[in-house]
Design an enzyme around this catalytic site. Structure first.
Site, PDB file in Angstrom:
ATOM      1  N   GLY A   1      41.685 -20.009   9.993  1.00  0.00           N
ATOM      2  CA  GLY A   1      41.804 -18.455  10.027  1.00  0.00           C
ATOM      3  C   GLY A   1      43.102 -17.873   9.180  1.00  0.00           C
TER       4      GLY A   1
ATOM      5  N   TYR B   1      51.808 -25.576  14.497  1.00  0.00           N
ATOM      6  CA  TYR B   1      51.407 -26.849  14.866  1.00  0.00           C
ATOM      7  C   TYR B   1      51.691 -26.850  16.363  1.00  0.00           C
ATOM      8  CZ  TYR B   1      49.767 -28.311  10.326  1.00  0.00           C
ATOM      9  OH  TYR B   1      49.065 -28.470   8.941  1.00  0.00           O
TER      10      TYR B   1
END
Length: 536
Positions: A177, A474
């Site tokens: 996204g 991350y």
């Protein structure tokens, strides 16, 4: 009489579908009150609301869960999922969440490595912005307004429909996204030429905790700075982003070549670390590595490590080969390895598809694999020496073949020219690589989680220190978390905050304290306000 297998299976399925508490009476059911609130304040929202009793609840929940470690029956489920179509419906979701004291999780592509956009240990709802797919292109200014619900693939495809000489330096995989990428900074194959995706955001539309719709001018420069790399789910719901597109040649060159330990990989990779950040900005070579079984291996178990060197050059093949032969002949790239394609076709290639797959594949949100995994990451500033590389191979042999992946993303180029305080993302000049590790947790989850931890410990001498660095997109909860309820000390939040943002963390905390002092937008690693963390 013992229950039959079919009855057992039905009970397990029912447990998954209705995993949230059911002991509450209907009158005290927070999901019922929340839905009633939605319907009372938005007459057209009912078809976009999924409770745990809705037939399509599980399908809607799983649709964009891209780490299947969080798709298990015992994973906490939202009370309600809402997939709004309009800004006013999002305002209603925020209002009703506050009124009924429900946590809100904002989901764009569903790629949070720790499931933070769709999992919470506290009662929560998912605000799924998958339907916010605005794309408005202005050829004269070479800009576009893009909705936070777009994926990389959709964005690249829409740009390609309008022009073959402009692109955008966003992420690597088609189904990620855009909203999440830009919120954390965002990097891709053109990072060495153009920097981060967030470096090219020039305006945004956001809804804050009070339901106000703000743009860059009305939110102010501090707030606008924070949303471009300060992490998702912290500073409001970003509806759309205005971005400056970047020039790309009509023809670019790409290749993927593979080398194993038996093909002198250790020496090649050591040399790669010395040259990858010094190439011309137009050339980027990233590396992915796994262990495999190979008949060519000299080991008794026939294991080896194989690295994929994956490159884009913003130009024609002859010039790229000249650069490779001059600066990195050890890789032995030849013309037959290389392909001249359009920028859009290159984005198809780097999303993991065959090179000449029709670009329409970028619009398919479910075609890419979705493993269960655990990951952690670091940044490096000095090359890993030969003995360190050989020890890395030994670590890779401790898991079954193809169950762990190493990723190296080179810096240099444009990244060296941007101040570390320009955006919340601080890892600019002096950075060699972003180094990420994945272990699939489809089986032996505890063992593989421990392997990721032990690999991080092994790498300690070779990565950044004080603080040890990490990339907020991350996300890794093993670095520390906020308290689920109550106050979180500044010291506690700094354990992970300084690793993502270095000194920019302090500025983010101060901005959060002004724009969301009640900490409505929060998760385990959201930026806390000073009212929660106390004084410095």
């Amino acid at each position: 009489m013992k229950p039959s297998f079919s009855i057992y299976f039905a009970l397990l399925l029912l447990t998954f579908l209705c995993a949230a508490p059911s002991a509450l009476s209907k009158d005290n059911d927070p999901s019922k009150k929340f839905v009633e609130c939605l319907n009372r304040h938005s007459s057209d929202i009912s078809k976009l609301v999924y409770t745990q009793q809705s037939p399509n609840f599980t399908q809607t929940l799983l649709y964009t869960i891209n780490n299947l470690r969080f798709a298990k029956p015992d994973t906490p489920k939202p009370l309600v999922i809402v997939t709004p179509l309009s800004e006013s419906q999002i305002q209603t979701v925020i209002y009703c969440s506050k009124k009924h004291d429900l946590q809100i999780r904002i989901r764009s592509g569903g790629h949070s490595f720790e499931g933070l956009s769709y999992v919470s240990p506290l009662p929560f709802v998912i605000l799924d912005i998958v339907n916010l797919k605005t794309f408005s292109f202005d050829a004269e200014t070479e800009t576009a307004w893009i909705g936070s619900g777009l994926t990389n693939g959709e964005l690249y495809y829409r740009i390609g429909e309008k022009t073959d000489t402009l692109g955008f330096p966003s992420g690597l995989f088609a189904n990620v996204g855009v909203g999440g990428i830009l919120s954390g900074g965002g990097y891709g194959m053109m990072m060495r030429k153009y920097g981060l995706a967030a470096d090219h955001v020039i305006d945004a539309r956001l809804i804050d905790a009070n339901g106000r719709i703000l743009d860059r001018k009305s939110m102010g420069e501090d707030w606008f700075w924070a949303i471009r790399g300060g992490g998702g789910g912290t500073f409001g719901v970003v509806l759309s982003w205005k971005v400056k597109l970047v020039p790309v040649p009509k023809i670019v060159t790409v290749y993927k070549v593979f080398r194993t330990v038996e093909q002198n990989l250790t020496t090649i990779f050591h040399r790669y670390q010395l040259v990858a950040t010094k190439f011309p900005k137009e050339l980027n070579i990233k590396v992915d590595g796994q262990s495999i079984v190979s008949s060519a291996s000299l080991r008794s178990d026939k294991r080896t490590v194989i690295f994929q060197f994956e490159a884009i050059y913003l130009g024609r093949v002859d010039k790229m080969l000249s650069v490779m032969q001059e600066q990195f002949p050890e890789l032995r790239v030849v013309r037959e390895d290389c392909f001249e394609v359009s920028w859009l076709q290159a984005m198809v290639y780097f999303s993991g598809f065959e090179l000449f797959t029709p670009p329409e594949i970028l619009l398919n949100l479910t075609v890419l694999p979705r493993p269960a995994f655990k990951s952690n990451n670091d940044f490096t500033q000095v090359p890993i020496p030969i003995e360190g590389i050989e020890g890395l191979w030994d670590m890779m042999y401790k898991l079954p073949p193809q169950k762990a992946t190493l990723q190296f993303t080179p810096y240099g180029g444009r990244m060296d020219e941007i101040s570390e305080s320009a955006l919340p993302f601080p890892y600019r000049a002096g950075t060699l690589f972003k180094f990420n590790r994945f272990a699939e947790t489809d089986t032996d989850e505890a063992e593989r989680m421990e392997w990721v931890k032990s690999l991080a410990k092994y790498l300690t001498p070779y990565v950044t220190k004080n603080p040890r660095s990490a990339y907020v997109n991350y996300v890794d909860l093993t670095m520390g978390t906020n308290k689920l309820e109550g106050t979180t000390s500044y010291r506690q939040a700094s354990k992970w905050g300084k690793r993502y943002f270095k000194n920019n963390f302090d500025r983010l905390v101060k901005i959060k304290s002004v724009v969301d002092p009640e900490n409505f937008f929060r998760h385990e690693q959201s930026i806390p306000p000073l009212i929660s963390v106390g004084k410095f």
